[in-house]
Motif scaffolding. Structure first.
Motif: not given
Length: 195
Positions: A41-44, A48-53, A78-83
């Motif tokens: 998602y935008k800004g994810e 939280p991305h791993a948990a959602r998937l 992830g590197v910092g906030r980047r997926i």
């Protein structure tokens, strides 16, 4: 003596996850490859991305196997906030390796159990990994191996990439794709796996 436990269903066609479960002496009764949209998602951010998937995979498989205990997982680099993507092209893998070269990144795996009674149990595990500074030749050699294809962050720690890992803090099995300690604890917690 008959096994009265509900069947264990793995919501993943990953051979790595099957191999990791085998280390616990577990062979799932059924494997269901879920087909969900893994676009962030935008800004994810990674956790939280791993948990959602992982939850989405568990829900999709539970709909097809409502009497089973569904085990689902999703691994994100992830590197910092980047997926970072699951590298599908050589260019994606090269970009991932360039970004991680000489620096720390985090590998996050969310594990979800979907139980027949509707409960959803979750653990999220993070490991820090540091690559050495990679030379151009090392990158080209690794890309030529093809090992990066479909891998989160464009590498597989259980293969040739391990020679470039300078530091690992946390679970090695998490970086492969399924944290075994936490998975076993979840299964023991519901009485499916013996203490």
């Amino acid at each position: 003596m008959a096994d009265t436990r509900p069947p264990l269903v793995l919501a993943s066609a990953s051979p790595r996850r099957l191999d990791l479960l085998a280390r616990l002496g577990i062979v799932p009764e059924r494997v269901i490859a879920t087909d969900i949209d893994e676009t962030p998602y935008k800004g994810e951010i990674p956790r939280p991305h791993a948990a959602r998937l992982a939850l989405a995979k568990a829900e999709a498989a539970a709909a097809l196997a409502p009497a089973g205990i569904v085990l689902a997982a999703d691994t994100v680099v992830g590197v910092g906030r980047r997926i970072l993507p699951k590298a599908e092209t050589e260019a994606q893998a090269r970009d991932c390796l360039a970004l991680m070269s000489g620096r720390k990144h985090r590998v996050i795996t969310a594990v979800v159990l979907a139980l027949p009674d509707g409960r959803r149990l979750k653990r999220v595990v993070a490991s820090d990994v540091t690559f050495q500074r990679l030379t151009g030749q090392q990158v080209e050699d690794y890309l030529a191996s093809g090992e990066w294809q479909g891998k989160a962050g464009g590498y597989a720690i259980q293969g040739r990439a391990e020679q470039y890992i300078r530091f690992l803090s946390g679970s090695h099995s998490n970086v492969v794709g399924l944290p075994l300690f936490e998975t076993a604890q979840l299964l023991r917690g519901i009485g499916w796996l013996r203490p």
